[in-house]
Design an enzyme around this catalytic site. Structure first.
Site, PDB file in Angstrom:
ATOM      1  N   ARG A 234      36.569  29.940  63.920  1.00  0.00           N
ATOM      2  CA  ARG A 234      37.350  31.143  63.639  1.00  0.00           C
ATOM      3  C   ARG A 234      37.746  31.846  64.920  1.00  0.00           C
ATOM      4  NH1 ARG A 234      34.376  34.406  58.787  1.00  0.00           N
ATOM      5  NH2 ARG A 234      33.719  32.610  57.575  1.00  0.00           N
TER       6      ARG A 234
ATOM      7  N   TYR B  89      43.695  75.642  79.807  1.00  0.00           N
ATOM      8  CA  TYR B  89      44.028  75.519  78.388  1.00  0.00           C
ATOM      9  C   TYR B  89      45.150  74.518  78.171  1.00  0.00           C
ATOM     10  CZ  TYR B  89      48.221  78.322  79.221  1.00  0.00           C
ATOM     11  OH  TYR B  89      49.428  78.759  79.679  1.00  0.00           O
TER      12      TYR B  89
ATOM     13  N   MET C 144      44.926  33.139  63.689  1.00  0.00           N
ATOM     14  CA  MET C 144      44.550  31.970  62.910  1.00  0.00           C
ATOM     15  C   MET C 144      43.474  32.252  61.873  1.00  0.00           C
ATOM     16  SD  MET C 144      43.278  28.319  64.156  1.00  0.00           S
ATOM     17  CE  MET C 144      41.654  28.625  63.505  1.00  0.00           C
TER      18      MET C 144
ATOM     19  N   SER D 270      52.192  77.175  83.857  1.00  0.00           N
ATOM     20  CA  SER D 270      52.123  76.389  82.636  1.00  0.00           C
ATOM     21  C   SER D 270      52.976  75.153  82.865  1.00  0.00           C
ATOM     22  CB  SER D 270      52.644  77.202  81.454  1.00  0.00           C
ATOM     23  OG  SER D 270      52.604  76.420  80.295  1.00  0.00           O
TER      24      SER D 270
ATOM     25  N   ARG E  94      31.134  44.505  61.180  1.00  0.00           N
ATOM     26  CA  ARG E  94      31.912  45.331  62.129  1.00  0.00           C
ATOM     27  C   ARG E  94      31.995  46.763  61.613  1.00  0.00           C
ATOM     28  NH1 ARG E  94      37.796  42.607  60.701  1.00  0.00           N
ATOM     29  NH2 ARG E  94      37.692  43.109  58.498  1.00  0.00           N
TER      30      ARG E  94
ATOM     31  N   CYS F 216      52.232  73.281  78.286  1.00  0.00           N
ATOM     32  CA  CYS F 216      52.888  73.704  77.049  1.00  0.00           C
ATOM     33  C   CYS F 216      53.963  72.723  76.615  1.00  0.00           C
ATOM     34  CB  CYS F 216      53.459  75.103  77.201  1.00  0.00           C
ATOM     35  SG  CYS F 216      54.737  75.237  78.450  1.00  0.00           S
TER      36      CYS F 216
ATOM     37  N   GLY G 228      47.033  38.193  61.400  1.00  0.00           N
ATOM     38  CA  GLY G 228      48.182  37.465  61.933  1.00  0.00           C
ATOM     39  C   GLY G 228      47.728  36.345  62.837  1.00  0.00           C
TER      40      GLY G 228
ATOM     41  N   HIS H 115      65.276  67.144  70.092  1.00  0.00           N
ATOM     42  CA  HIS H 115      65.279  68.465  69.463  1.00  0.00           C
ATOM     43  C   HIS H 115      64.691  68.404  68.059  1.00  0.00           C
ATOM     44  CE1 HIS H 115      67.147  71.747  67.108  1.00  0.00           C
ATOM     45  NE2 HIS H 115      66.820  72.444  68.177  1.00  0.00           N
TER      46      HIS H 115
ATOM     47  N   LYS I  57      33.886  39.685  66.165  1.00  0.00           N
ATOM     48  CA  LYS I  57      33.110  38.788  65.314  1.00  0.00           C
ATOM     49  C   LYS I  57      31.941  38.184  66.084  1.00  0.00           C
ATOM     50  CE  LYS I  57      35.444  36.725  62.195  1.00  0.00           C
ATOM     51  NZ  LYS I  57      36.699  36.005  61.976  1.00  0.00           N
TER      52      LYS I  57
END
Lengths: 949, 949
Positions: A98, A871, A109, A781, A352, A851, A107, A472, A28
């Site tokens: 504010r 990769y 003020m 890998s 914003r 991987c 949440g 799993h 703000k």
């Protein structure tokens, strides 16, 4: 802190701060400063920095020295700019106070308005505006807001007094005007004065002190309240849920009041510079005539559309449209604005970057490029993981409103996003049966095992009581993009009774439930879902991403279907094909593998393996065909053998009968397979060391398939991967055996097929000795799932019980994110980096990838890019995420290289506390891929969600 | 290989080799060269190097180029020195051909004697010696030895022919002389000629070629046979059993023949320069008049003692005594000699360092120092781990001879040395009951768990079907020095029937079995044991060791008894006090801990913990008292909670009743505690993160005990250790909590107690991030058990199934030793070194030790010294081993520092193959602590073995 600037002034077209200083001034404060600077109409004011908030808490809720003086000086400045004086009996300066952190944080003020009013100045305002009622109403509101918000008096107590008053008034008026209900606005001046009196009495009774008449006292009370709200429970919870770590504190904005409630030429509104749902370039918002911001929130009156605003007040609307243009051009992004029109004059109160739906994110990014406002790199950088998730997965139709909330049952761990609804069932067999009947099924299990894969595939969603994000169930479901919630510990499953309970609520087999995998929420009943739809902008943007990225993206796929699907999603090869999943695909397969396991000598094992050979060969043929022209990394069998055998007596008896071995022998053999810690047991290449014939069969199958497809003109690039290696000698033995078998198959088939033999680096020892291991490997890998388990000594199947505490910033703050989901860059990452460095020190051309599950996590993909991998490999549904992250990593690397030389941004000094956390949490500045963005806006398509086959 | 010298000559008081070249020339070759050099009477000859053997196998059983020529040249030299010619019809040179590796290795080829004899030269010898019978007998023996040993004809076939001949002779003589049996020596010349004929016929029949008449062919046939025997199955097995890795091959010794069978002034003998059983400085050995070495082995005649030899042939004996003196002075150690007296002249045939009993090892080492032959450092260096084990543990009385062999049942893994005999039982309860009745018990379990600790303590020995050397059973038993065999996979235990079977053999509860923990052997029945006895030399030598070593030795002890005992064995503090073992000590303890676990909120948990507080406090008081003046490292609770709860319904019902909670709740709570991989689960400091109240109770108990004892004048040094740490933030949280609690206790008690708070480094992550963790730790203790498990991804409880393949040099050769027993220096060691370096980089004064099982392993202790640790900690019974190893490490470090500058030893070039393995296996030169040395000689005491209480 002595010399640090603590307060930043803005007003009169100049500002000490600017839009880049979000971390220090809050979103703000930075927005107000920036808007002031670029000449937009912003009421003057000043911002106390977030650093002050940090210091305040560091010093046990004491203000840093010099703050009072600096605030006083800024008040003076504000008084000079506005020409009014705080507490002035004639023309008092009124301000709002504010909160405002660097990220939007509900949440905290709410605003305190009209600060500066007291019994004297209220009269000054009345005279100055010529509107006593307006002045009294403002004072009444101020006492209530200050009393409740700053001083903690129960708001209801104020409301009660007002209610009583209105009742009295109603009764009084009923006699006169026959009006049934009295609105706030119906209360007259006299009555308001009485109300103010009773408010002040309430205040005195609760606080044991009279309502403060000194504006200075009011101001400091309010500042303290803002800082206090930073640690309010709901703010803490919000940060926890949104994973907002490393945010230092809130700033405090003190701004001159403007009034939207001064009659019909006044009003207040919120708007987006483009449609946040569709992304279309249309002005989008609400306006409330003759109202203060508070009234919009209260929802007492229905706001009008911007088009109606234009009709009603074309002049003010014109001002707003100009601001829209200026701001979009300035910020080069869609903005979310708050404004007030005071007697025909527009004032901007907030600006914003606007939140948007996933589809809108793509459209806006692509449109802005086309409008030449931003470049492709910026467009790609702006897309979040959650945006991709949001357009790929079905979601619960938010139009069902409160019905969703009331259907809520319990929360688990959000393993795979998307939503699913179906009938509960508790076994894989049952799931398959019901699915065959055409019923939508949710499979509910304590935990899943490879035996359940068929049922998991048949189900629309999966819910388990245990496990974490890489259990799993989660891993398998993620590969299919199938909604999955795990670790739902509150679930008490009773398989015998075919039901589960949560507290006193009981859900039986056949009952409908709905899962929201993005939130980890379970709902009772069948909620309506909306299906995903790929916007055209997605394709455009991902093309740009692919052009930008420097590393390849492969996929983890075990079937030709998955392989083809992943290829469509942009995969450039298979990084991990798990051969063991194939064994569960049919009765004869699992029987053959079981026969192999039960065998007590190599010959019997070979006999059983011979049955598997043609099956696996066929599997691989399909995969090679699907990946024509691309590399296919196939991992040899990895899990411990006991995962393949039946653990119940009935299953064992059946096996004994089929294989023709006494039941006792089968039972004993299976008992011997039991392991205390199977994750660290007889698995991976250890199986091949003990039973080389398994490796021989698998390599024969892979290479036979490759040769056959090569003969048919398919371009095959098999890469055989040996898992769980700990030693160069170990790998060397298996590599030699692999080559012997492979070369024999090639020779037999008389066709040229090039192949690679490499290893998974998934034990700390392999990473530590990577220089030696690289000498006998064509590629590495990194199997970061296991590597994480071993490096942290943490089982992903068991971590659910305690890991929450570890990622809870307010309890411990040990990890920023679940290390099984987002790579632990500090610890595991160090091993990965060591492995890469050592591996390449031996073999500079060594091909290196990842991987693990991390290959589909944005931050982890970026790490892999930085670490120099060739990769990443992700499950099919995560391939687009990986492509995007890889592109963003390339952009970031380019930026970092550029920034080194560039000059410092003015005032962008990083505060000390943030620095400390930033070292550990590299992305602390940016809120993690926000789940809410994806969850808040349902996609517009109406097709019912369907499970991918 | 072209330029490498392949053959080394010795003779005529000069030799090309010397005693230092054991690796190249083998023990025998080096000994012969050295003895020749120092002027002892040694028949001339030459040695083909072990390198040639290595090359031979590397080149697929082909000799390196130039070998034939080099051997021929050496034969020429030998002919020159001896004045005889190979194959000379008049005065032929006869030689023996023998194998000889760098370490004594039974199972390889026996000697071939009398090589050079053929149909012609046998007559030459006959004439030259004037003894036709002697010549024929020598020829007969040569054909048999060559035919069987070199050419592989079944020896029995020769014996059969000889037997037949003797029968014929017997029948013939019976008529004449009434002699019942005919000895070899009774066979006359004519009969021998017939035998030779039949031997040659047999040879031709078997080999399809006539017996070679060319001495050169005989020689090469013999050399090939020696090399071939290197890979004979029994030789491979021996190397495997003795863990003789990295030995390149065998040398071949070709030596001029001398004859001990030339009448009564000839003879042959073996002797030790000191008594190998007691170590006393007396000449010890056997002599056989008129015999060849072969006859001694055959055991046909009883040898005479050396004292009788002196009487019989004082001149020859005098020569031998002179040699004894020269050799002891030369080698500065007890020697094992082989010699032959040919017609009054002594010839030395072999000289090597003599094997000795553990007690003798100490006595000889100390005596040699007193005799000023060696220094203290050398004395300390010569003692092996097995020597200490040998004097501390009871052993099976070897005087029972073949009864031991016939009682043998099965082999498992040798977890803890020593022997035990007792009645079989299958549950811990039963073991305690039987022990109370005064019965000796062997506890037989599939595997043990902490619940079994009482029964394990009551038992004399422990036998399990699963697990490795660091399984629960092994670790616990080792702490008590209690005989233990684990991983005996052939065991089929049937708890219901109270019996176990091995194949068809069934052992029931109450049946006697005997365990030899040093061999891992299980015997049926009750074998006699001999108790250990500490020789005075032990005390002297260990004092020297303590003076030499540079790091401290602590102990792992959980009870005041163990602590005191370890202190007597030389422990300088406690390096690891496991608090959880205390919980199993009595019914009320385990009940309280179970109540704590079952509790579903912090208050209920605190209530249960309050019951444990006074108990733990008392425990710690005892330990502090026992360790007056020394540091005591106490580890907070480590194992997962499910290890403490009953897993059977009956136990759970009992618990429910006692605690007053519904059975279903108890059952559910326990079910939830189940973990897939408990080793990587909710344990260690993770428990303290979840339940800080457990930490609070334990710290309160530790510090209260410390304060109380301090008030009584005991010098207390508590060191609180937080286990399983993975992160600096995690440790910091717990460290702060620990200090808060500890400081409060100190303040309350009003006494000054200094304490440390440190951590176990047992996860790879902790080692990798040691620089950060060190910032919040007073000390590090490397928990190498877990660190090994995680670094290798190998569960020590499950590794039994496949680890054997990994340490099998001939199957894979991946590890030189079980990494749970001897630290994996290459992999885990790298992490340890990294941890130390990083830790000290942050805090140079950081105290660092090790408390895994490795702290009692000699090679691992040496590693710890090199790595710069301040101390090692071993179970009480391993403290002496650790003290010795620490001293040896200091000596080695000193030597290494000295060697750097010193000149190369002549000819001591390390062969290529050995170098390669040496890099990986640092102690390859030295055979691992040989188990046989300890097993071969029973201690002399007669007290029956008793289990330590």
């Amino acid at each position: 802190m002595a010399k640090t600037k603590m307060v930043y002034f803005f007003g009169n077209r100049t500002a000490e701060g600017d839009g880049t200083m979000k971390e220090l001034l809050g979103g703000k404060g930075a927005g107000l400063a920036e808007m002031t600077k670029i000449g937009l109409p912003v009421p003057a004011g000043f911002t106390i920095t977030t650093e002050v908030c940090g210091e305040y808490y560091k010093n046990n809720r004491k203000y840093p020295a010099g703050l009072k003086e600096e605030v006083a000086a800024n008040i003076k400045k504000l008084e000079k700019v506005t020409g009014k004086k705080l507490g002035d009996p004639v023309d008092p300066l009124l301000v709002s106070v504010r909160s405002g952190a660097s990220v939007s944080m509900p949440g905290m003020m709410e605003t305190i308005l009209n600060l500066g009013l007291n019994d004297v100045s209220v009269q000054g305002i009345a005279k100055k505006t010529g509107n006593l009622r307006f002045a009294l109403d403002a004072y009444r509101r101020f006492i209530m807001m200050y009393g409740s918000t700053a001083m903690g008096i129960d708001r209801e107590k104020f409301d009660e007094l007002f209610g009583k008053l209105k009742d009295t008034v109603t009764r009084k008026r009923l006699k006169i005007e026959k009006t049934k209900t009295v609105l706030d606005t119906d209360v007259n001046e006299e009555e308001l004065e009485a109300l103010i009196k009773s408010y002040k009495e309430l205040y005195k009774k609760e606080i044991k002190k009279p309502f403060p008449q000194s504006p200075e006292e009011q101001l400091w009370g309010s500042i303290t309240a803002v800082f206090g709200s930073w640690m309010a429970e709901k703010a803490i919870t919000y940060r926890k849920v949104e994973k907002l770590y490393g945010v230092m504190g809130t700033a405090v904005n003190v701004v001159q009041m403007v009034y939207g409630n001064k009659g019909n030429t006044s009003g207040t509104g919120v708007c987006f510079t483009r449609d946040p749902n569709t992304g279309e370039n249309v002005f989008y918002g609400d306006y409330l005539v003759n109202a203060q911001g508070e009234d919009v929130v209260a929802g007492i009156r229905t706001p009008i559309k911007l088009s109606d605003f234009e009709k009603k007040d074309p002049k003010a609307y014109k001002q707003l449209c100009d601001v829209r243009k200026i701001l979009e051009k300035h910020y080069k992004d869609m903005q979310d604005l708050e404004f007030t029109v005071e007697e025909g004059t527009l004032y901007m109160l907030q600006c914003r970057t606007g939140k948007r739906s996933p589809a809108a994110a793509f459209k806006i990014a692509v449109d802005l490029v086309n409008e030449k406002l931003i470049g492709k790199e910026t467009a790609v950088s702006r897309i979040k993981t959650s945006d991709i998730e949001g357009i790929f997965y079905p979601t619960i139709d938010k139009s069902q409103g409160p019905a969703i909330k009331s259907a809520f049952l319990v929360k688990g761990i959000d393993a795979v996003p998307g939503a699913a609804t179906g009938k509960v069932c508790f076994t894989a067999e049952r799931a398959e049966l019901m699915a065959e009947r055409g019923e939508a099924v949710i499979l509910v299990r304590k935990e899943t095992s490879p035996e359940d894969v068929g049922g998991m595939h048949a189900a629309h969603g999966i819910l388990t009581a245990t496990g974490g994000k890489t259990s799993h169930a989660a891993v398998v479901a993620r590969g299919w993009g199938k909604c999955c919630i795990v670790g739902c510990e509150a679930l008490q499953i009773d398989y015998t009774k075919k039901q589960f309970s949560v507290g006193t609520k009981i859900v039986k087999e056949g009952d409908f439930i709905t899962l929201d995998g993005s939130l980890g929420a379970v709902y009772l009943g069948e909620l309506k879902l909306v299906a995903p739809k790929l916007p055209p902008a997605y394709t455009t943007l991902m093309k740009w991403a692919d052009e930008l990225r420097t590393i390849k993206v492969r996929t983890n796929a075990d079937t030709p279907y998955d392989a083809s699907y992943a290829r469509k999603l942009g995969a450039e090869g298979i990084g991990l094909c798990r051969t063991e999943h194939m064994f569960f695909d049919s009765e004869d397969r699992i029987l053959a593998i079981r026969e192999m396991i039960i065998a007590d000598n190599a010959d019997a094992r070979k006999k059983a393996l011979a049955k598997l050979l043609p099956i696996q060969t066929k599997d691989f043929q399909g995969i090679f065909k699907a990946m024509d022209g691309l590399g296919v990394t196939i991992r040899l069998i990895d899990p411990p053998l006991h995962e393949f055998v039946p653990h119940d007596e009935a299953g064992q008896k059946a096996l004994a009968k089929t294989v023709g071995i006494p039941f006792d022998t089968v039972k004993q053999r299976i008992e011997k397979l039991h392991e205390s810690n199977p994750m660290l047991g007889h698995r991976g290449c250890r199986l091949a060391i003990t039973y080389p014939e398994i490796l021989e069969m698998q390599v024969t199958a892979i290479m036979t398939a490759a040769c056959r497809m090569a003969k048919k003109g398919v371009k095959v690039f098999p890469e055989i991967m040996i898992p769980l290696v700990i030693d160069a000698t170990e790998l060397s033995l298996l590599e030699k055996l692999t080559r012997t078998v492979a070369d024999a198959v090639i020779a037999k088939n008389g066709v040229k097929v090039k192949y690679l033999v490499g290893t998974m680096v998934e034990t700390p020892r392999a990473a530590l000795l990577a220089d030696k291991i690289a000498a006998v490997a064509d590629f590495f890998s990194f199997g970061t799932n296991d590597l994480t388990q071993m490096t942290l000594g943490m089982s992903r199947d068991d971590a659910g019980k305690f890991l929450l505490d570890y990622v809870d910033e307010h309890k411990t703050g040990i990890f920023r994110a679940d290390p099984f989901q987002s790579l632990d860059q500090e610890g595991v990452g160090l091993l990965v980096a060591t492995g890469i460095q050592k591996g390449r020190s031996t073999k500079s051309e060594l091909k290196i990838g990842i991987c693990g599950e991390h290959g589909g996590d944005s931050e982890s993909v970026k790490f892999c890019c930085r670490a120099g991998m060739d990769y990443v490999s992700a499950s099919p549904f995560r391939v687009p995420v990986a492509r995007l992250a890889a592109a963003q990593a390339a952009i970031e690397a380019k930026a970092a290289a550029g920034t080194a030389a560039a000059s410092k941004k003015p005032g962008a000094k990083k505060p000390a506390a943030a620095k400390k956390t930033a070292a550990k949490k590299p992305a602390a500045k940016k809120p993690a891929d926000s789940k809410t963005a994806a969850a808040k806006k349902p996609a517009s398509a109406k097709k019912p969600a369907a499970t991918k086959k």
